[in-house]
Scaffold this active site. Structure first.
Site, PDB file in Angstrom:
ATOM      1  N   PHE A 264      92.365   9.660  23.398  1.00 52.46           N
ATOM      2  CA  PHE A 264      93.019  10.746  22.666  1.00 52.46           C
ATOM      3  C   PHE A 264      91.966  11.416  21.792  1.00 52.46           C
ATOM      4  CE2 PHE A 264      97.725  11.447  21.850  1.00 52.46           C
ATOM      5  CZ  PHE A 264      98.131  11.084  23.116  1.00 52.46           C
TER       6      PHE A 264
ATOM      7  N   ASP B  47     114.897  18.432   5.946  1.00 52.22           N
ATOM      8  CA  ASP B  47     115.942  18.321   4.911  1.00 52.22           C
ATOM      9  C   ASP B  47     115.533  17.377   3.775  1.00 52.22           C
ATOM     10  OD1 ASP B  47     117.173  19.608   6.981  1.00 52.22           O
ATOM     11  OD2 ASP B  47     118.617  18.007   7.413  1.00 52.22           O
TER      12      ASP B  47
ATOM     13  N   GLN C  36      99.974  20.404  10.754  1.00 55.03           N
ATOM     14  CA  GLN C  36      99.174  20.272  11.982  1.00 55.03           C
ATOM     15  C   GLN C  36      99.659  21.238  13.060  1.00 55.03           C
ATOM     16  OE1 GLN C  36      99.036  16.547  14.665  1.00 55.03           O
ATOM     17  NE2 GLN C  36      96.993  16.792  13.821  1.00 55.03           N
TER      18      GLN C  36
ATOM     19  N   HIS D 161      99.227  21.748  16.909  1.00 53.27           N
ATOM     20  CA  HIS D 161      98.764  21.034  18.097  1.00 53.27           C
ATOM     21  C   HIS D 161      98.152  22.061  19.047  1.00 53.27           C
ATOM     22  CE1 HIS D 161      98.908  18.546  21.693  1.00 53.27           C
ATOM     23  NE2 HIS D 161      99.333  17.520  20.999  1.00 53.27           N
TER      24      HIS D 161
ATOM     25  N   LEU E  68     105.788  21.079  23.763  1.00 53.97           N
ATOM     26  CA  LEU E  68     104.526  20.335  23.754  1.00 53.97           C
ATOM     27  C   LEU E  68     104.048  19.871  25.126  1.00 53.97           C
ATOM     28  CD1 LEU E  68     102.595  19.309  21.498  1.00 53.97           C
ATOM     29  CD2 LEU E  68     103.482  17.048  22.018  1.00 53.97           C
TER      30      LEU E  68
ATOM     31  N   GLU F 116      98.738  15.570  24.171  1.00 52.17           N
ATOM     32  CA  GLU F 116      97.294  15.380  24.212  1.00 52.17           C
ATOM     33  C   GLU F 116      96.895  14.464  25.370  1.00 52.17           C
ATOM     34  OE1 GLU F 116      95.696  15.427  20.291  1.00 52.17           O
ATOM     35  OE2 GLU F 116      94.398  13.745  20.791  1.00 52.17           O
TER      36      GLU F 116
ATOM     37  N   ARG G 130      92.462  17.607  16.517  1.00 51.16           N
ATOM     38  CA  ARG G 130      93.399  18.696  16.839  1.00 51.16           C
ATOM     39  C   ARG G 130      93.106  19.988  16.093  1.00 51.16           C
ATOM     40  NH1 ARG G 130      99.061  15.319  17.384  1.00 51.16           N
ATOM     41  NH2 ARG G 130      98.438  14.403  19.367  1.00 51.16           N
TER      42      ARG G 130
ATOM     43  N   HIS H 243     103.321  21.532  14.677  1.00 50.83           N
ATOM     44  CA  HIS H 243     103.661  20.255  15.299  1.00 50.83           C
ATOM     45  C   HIS H 243     104.039  19.152  14.326  1.00 50.83           C
ATOM     46  CE1 HIS H 243     103.555  17.169  18.344  1.00 50.83           C
ATOM     47  NE2 HIS H 243     102.562  16.515  17.761  1.00 50.83           N
TER      48      HIS H 243
ATOM     49  N   ARG I 145      96.020  14.620  11.050  1.00 51.91           N
ATOM     50  CA  ARG I 145      96.318  13.326  11.668  1.00 51.91           C
ATOM     51  C   ARG I 145      95.755  13.254  13.081  1.00 51.91           C
ATOM     52  NH1 ARG I 145     100.091  12.255  15.780  1.00 51.91           N
ATOM     53  NH2 ARG I 145     101.561  13.979  15.753  1.00 51.91           N
TER      54      ARG I 145
ATOM     55  N   SER J  72     100.882   8.768  14.687  1.00 54.42           N
ATOM     56  CA  SER J  72     102.106   8.984  13.913  1.00 54.42           C
ATOM     57  C   SER J  72     103.289   8.180  14.439  1.00 54.42           C
ATOM     58  CB  SER J  72     102.380  10.478  13.807  1.00 54.42           C
ATOM     59  OG  SER J  72     103.478  10.833  14.534  1.00 54.42           O
TER      60      SER J  72
HETATM   61  C1  LIG Z   1     107.081  16.745  21.201  1.00 51.71           C
HETATM   62  C2  LIG Z   1     106.425  15.729  20.314  1.00 51.71           C
HETATM   63  C3  LIG Z   1     105.594  14.765  20.858  1.00 51.71           C
HETATM   64  C4  LIG Z   1     104.980  13.810  20.037  1.00 51.71           C
HETATM   65  N1  LIG Z   1     104.139  12.899  20.602  1.00 51.71           N
HETATM   66  C5  LIG Z   1     103.563  11.959  19.821  1.00 51.71           C
HETATM   67  C6  LIG Z   1     102.730  10.963  20.393  1.00 51.71           C
HETATM   68  O1  LIG Z   1     102.554  10.873  21.609  1.00 51.71           O
HETATM   69  N2  LIG Z   1     102.154  10.064  19.561  1.00 51.71           N
HETATM   70  C7  LIG Z   1     102.340  10.109  18.203  1.00 51.71           C
HETATM   71  O2  LIG Z   1     101.790   9.254  17.510  1.00 51.71           O
HETATM   72  N3  LIG Z   1     103.137  11.034  17.647  1.00 51.71           N
HETATM   73  C8  LIG Z   1     103.761  11.953  18.420  1.00 51.71           C
HETATM   74  N4  LIG Z   1     104.585  12.884  17.840  1.00 51.71           N
HETATM   75  C9  LIG Z   1     104.948  12.752  16.411  1.00 51.71           C
HETATM   76  C10 LIG Z   1     105.924  11.602  16.219  1.00 51.71           C
HETATM   77  O3  LIG Z   1     106.791  11.515  17.329  1.00 51.71           O
HETATM   78  C11 LIG Z   1     106.775  11.752  14.956  1.00 51.71           C
HETATM   79  O4  LIG Z   1     105.966  12.021  13.854  1.00 51.71           O
HETATM   80  C12 LIG Z   1     107.553  10.462  14.652  1.00 51.71           C
HETATM   81  O5  LIG Z   1     108.230  10.005  15.795  1.00 51.71           O
HETATM   82  C13 LIG Z   1     108.540  10.704  13.514  1.00 51.71           C
HETATM   83  O6  LIG Z   1     109.412   9.604  13.396  1.00 51.71           O
HETATM   84  P1  LIG Z   1     110.417   9.508  12.177  1.00 51.71           P
HETATM   85  O7  LIG Z   1     111.187   8.251  12.373  1.00 51.71           O
HETATM   86  O8  LIG Z   1     109.698   9.720  10.922  1.00 51.71           O
HETATM   87  O9  LIG Z   1     111.399  10.774  12.344  1.00 51.71           O
HETATM   88  P2  LIG Z   1     112.297  11.323  13.550  1.00 51.71           P
HETATM   89  O10 LIG Z   1     112.163  10.549  14.786  1.00 51.71           O
HETATM   90  O11 LIG Z   1     112.056  12.792  13.619  1.00 51.71           O
HETATM   91  O12 LIG Z   1     113.786  11.074  13.018  1.00 51.71           O
HETATM   92  C14 LIG Z   1     114.337  11.786  11.927  1.00 51.71           C
HETATM   93  C15 LIG Z   1     115.745  11.298  11.711  1.00 51.71           C
HETATM   94  O13 LIG Z   1     116.255  11.852  10.510  1.00 51.71           O
HETATM   95  C16 LIG Z   1     117.589  12.253  10.690  1.00 51.71           C
HETATM   96  N5  LIG Z   1     117.870  13.281   9.675  1.00 51.71           N
HETATM   97  C17 LIG Z   1     117.071  14.275   9.236  1.00 51.71           C
HETATM   98  N6  LIG Z   1     117.686  14.984   8.267  1.00 51.71           N
HETATM   99  C18 LIG Z   1     118.898  14.409   8.081  1.00 51.71           C
HETATM  100  C19 LIG Z   1     120.000  14.681   7.231  1.00 51.71           C
HETATM  101  N7  LIG Z   1     119.987  15.690   6.357  1.00 51.71           N
HETATM  102  N8  LIG Z   1     121.090  13.875   7.321  1.00 51.71           N
HETATM  103  C20 LIG Z   1     121.136  12.856   8.207  1.00 51.71           C
HETATM  104  N9  LIG Z   1     120.119  12.571   9.044  1.00 51.71           N
HETATM  105  C21 LIG Z   1     119.023  13.335   8.973  1.00 51.71           C
HETATM  106  C22 LIG Z   1     117.666  12.708  12.138  1.00 51.71           C
HETATM  107  O14 LIG Z   1     118.980  12.629  12.616  1.00 51.71           O
HETATM  108  C23 LIG Z   1     116.738  11.669  12.809  1.00 51.71           C
HETATM  109  O15 LIG Z   1     117.476  10.542  13.174  1.00 51.71           O
HETATM  110  C24 LIG Z   1     105.212  13.841  18.648  1.00 51.71           C
HETATM  111  C25 LIG Z   1     106.053  14.791  18.103  1.00 51.71           C
HETATM  112  C26 LIG Z   1     106.627  15.756  18.916  1.00 51.71           C
HETATM  113  C27 LIG Z   1     107.482  16.800  18.266  1.00 51.71           C
END
Ligand SMILES: Cc1cc2nc3c(=O)[nH]c(=O)nc-3n(C[C@H](O)[C@H](O)[C@H](O)COP(=O)(O)OP(=O)(O)OC[C@H]3O[C@@H](n4cnc5c(N)ncnc54)[C@H](O)[C@@H]3O)c2cc1C
Length: 572
Positions: free
Chosen positions: A117, A211, A230, A232, A242, A245, A276, A343, A384, A389
């Site tokens: 990566f 939020d 960031q 991407h 997306l 990478e 990135r 991203h 990052r 992440s």
């Molecule tokens: C397309 C894409 C591909 C990616 N690929 C990679 C990768 O290959 N490797 C890597 O390391 N990172 C990657 N990332 C980044 C990584 O996936 C995320 O940073 C990480 O998964 C975030 O996890 P999280 O648990 O913090 O939040 P999330 O998985 O985004 O979950 C957020 C949660 O909060 C809840 N929520 C939000 N606001 C409220 C509210 N007001 N009330 C109730 N619930 C709420 C939602 O329902 C959800 O359940 C990628 C991101 C994207 C967008």
């Protein structure tokens, strides 16, 4: 009013990898846990992660190299004690996920496969084809259910109960029927994910409206390093969806209209696998200088044809499908069109390495925790690295869950909630539903997204940022005084939800722009054309931004925790 009050040991907002991992740990330790999530857990954005999760597993790699790459990738703004913790625990995090049932792709000899990566010294991203996030999320969710965690699916958390320096619960409403409830708890965790929906071209799910950040900020609590957004390098042209990478990791080449592999100019050693921020700036620069491709000349090519159909079908099947669905281009046969896409948020709710949320540089909020993309630990500093992440969400989700268990065992008292605690939420919803005017939520949101992309995107200047501050202030005024909602009903009122989310986006966007305006240097993802070099003397520090009652931002700064990886110029 008759609003139900549910009492738990811990309430977690967000059911992505961070929230679900924490919930599983807490429930397993015998704590009563509720997870509130506006989406079904498996629709959280974590499930969209394609490319991988970092851990130094192979003989050629080491934890120290992982740390070094992370700190260098961060342009030296990361807190090195936190980086050390995460990199050290990364191999165990992979084994933990595996023990719970996550099926990683493997080498012929049975070891876990790893792909290169950007910005990494060694192939380090463990993966499950190009569906890494979904595989992990399904596994952790299954295990959380098995332990007996209560998931409140499709409930929207509108506010925290924050009094006398202590958080003691969350107020929420049921998206299905606008029923209100209070979740009273000794410990509350925010794991609400990222916010790239504030930009027109972005890679994020519709729900990624940040939020959690605005809910916290509206109580006068700080947000850290918000200027670091960031972009991407490879979003599908026109819509930002997306292309992981992993496409460059597996050998994809970037080409301009002249057929030149232009990364040779910008990062002679790492080429497409520079970090990135470097690759995104190179792409935008090629387009600006007239070497873009596609009908609008606003893209470059990523060429994967030379990898052959077998490898693409084996390792990148989802990416191929996405490019066929959205652009009608088959990467097996032809190059596809990409450009930079908003991203990921490096900044967020400031926390210490055990997840305690900061009240300011020295004090913490009692009973309040954060993890995952909404938080700022700060492990990613100014930029990052890919695949760090999912690691952050999974490792810190679990780790902060454990830190909550410890704090609960040492004794956090429950401050009993009353129906009054829901009053502010109910007043705001009533006001929003009854407001009349000529502006609409989709209209204001478009103006926000377009202006953020134009003025606070990959390249920024004093002029564009100052203009954006004014635009945001005016958009907020129109939102509060003149924005109507057509649907007045209680059943799945998405108009209302989108209005609340727009309010959040308008608030945290001002943090991004004001923090960016004050940082008169270029570091990582924050690139100022008018101050195009890094300035360690004046800006090797974290931004801590606060919002007052009138919606104005004040800025403070906090020291970076340095360590064994010494400051150097960053080249790839
Ligand atoms: C397309 C894409 C591909 C990616 N690929 C990679 C990768 O290959 N490797 C890597 O390391 N990172 C990657 N990332 C980044 C990584 O996936 C995320 O940073 C990480 O998964 C975030 O996890 P999280 O648990 O913090 O939040 P999330 O998985 O985004 O979950 C957020 C949660 O909060 C809840 N929520 C939000 N606001 C409220 C509210 N007001 N009330 C109730 N619930 C709420 C939602 O329902 C959800 O359940 C990628 C991101 C994207 C967008």
């Amino acid at each position: 009013m008759g609003i139900p009050i549910y009492t738990y040991d811990a309430v977690i907002v967000g059911a992505g990898l961070a929230g679900t991992a924490a919930a599983r740990e807490l429930e397993k330790a015998g704590k009563k846990v509720a997870v509130i999530t506006k989406l079904h857990p498996l629709r959280s954005h974590s499930g969209a992660a394609q490319g991988g999760i970092n851990a130094a597993l192979s003989d050629e790699d080491s934890i120290e190299l992982h740390e070094f790459d992370t700190v260098k990738g961060a342009d030296y703004l990361a807190d090195q004690d936190v980086v050390e913790l995460m990199c050290k625990e990364a191999p165990e995090t992979i084994r933990w996920a595996e023990r719970m049932g996550a099926a990683f792709s493997r080498n012929e000899d049975g070891t876990i496969a790893q792909r290169p990566f950007g910005g990494q010294s060694s192939p380090r991203a463990c993966y499950a084809k190009d569906r890494t996030g979904l595989t992990l999320l399904q596994t952790i969710y299954e295990q959380a259910l098995r332990e007996g965690v209560t998931f409140w699916d499709e409930w929207y958390a509108a506010d925290i109960i924050y009094k006398e320096g202590k958080v003691s619960g969350v107020v929420a409403f049921n998206i299905r029927n606008l029923e209100y409830a209070i979740f009273n708890a000794k410990a509350v965790m925010f794991a609400t994910g990222g916010y790239a929906r504030a930009y027109k071209i972005n890679s994020n799910a519709h729900a990624n409206t940040g939020d959690g950040l605005s809910i916290v900020a509206r109580h006068g609590l700080p947000l850290e390093d918000m200027e670091f957004v960031q972009f991407h390098p490879s979003g599908l042209s026109g819509n930002g969806v997306l292309i992981s990478e992993a496409a460059r990791g597996e050998g994809g080449r970037l080409l301009n209209s002249k057929g030149e592999r232009f990364m040779e100019k910008y990062a002679p050693n790492k080429l497409e696998l520079a970090s990135r921020d470097v690759v995104s700036r190179a792409i935008i620069n090629e387009i600006r200088e007239g070497r873009g491709v596609g009908p609008r000349k606003d893209a470059v090519y990523i060429d994967l044809v030379h990898l052959g159909k077998d490898l693409i079908m084996e390792r990148l099947p989802e990416l191929r499908d996405l490019a066929i669905t959205f652009l009608g281009l088959d990467m097996v046969k032809e190059p596809i069109l990409i450009s930079a896409t908003a991203h990921y948020s490096m900044g967020g709710i400031p926390m210490d390495k055990d997840g305690h949320v900061r009240k300011n540089n020295t004090e913490f909020v009692e009973g309040f925790y954060a993890a995952g993309e909404c938080s700022c630990s700060s492990v990613h500093g100014a930029n990052r690295l890919g695949a760090n992440s999912v690691l952050e969400a999974l490792f810190f989700g679990r780790h902060v869950g454990q830190s909550m268990i410890q704090d609960l065992n040492e004794g956090i008292t429950l401050r009993k909630a009353t129906e009054d605690d829901a009053k502010a939420m109910i007043d705001e919803i009533t006001l929003t539903l009854n407001r009349n005017g000529t502006d609409t939520v989709p209209g204001l949101r478009d103006e926000l997204q377009q202006s953020m992309t134009d003025n606070a995107g990959v390249f920024r200047t004093e002029e564009t940022l100052a203009e954006q501050v004014n635009i945001l202030k005016e958009l907020r005024r129109r939102f509060h005084e003149n924005c109507r909602i057509d649907d007045k009903s209680k059943i799945f009122n998405t108009d209302l939800q989108e209005a609340i989310e727009l309010g959040h986006m308008l608030d945290f966007s001002l943090f991004i722009v004001e923090s960016a305006l004050a940082r008169k240097e270029s570091r990582g993802a924050h690139f100022r054309e008018d101050y195009d070099t890094r300035d360690d003397e004046n800006f090797l520090k974290h931004t801590m931004a606060y919002m007052d009652e009138n919606g104005n931002i004040t800025l403070d700064y906090m020291d970076v925790t340095l360590g064994k990886h010494e400051l150097k110029e960053r080249t790839y």
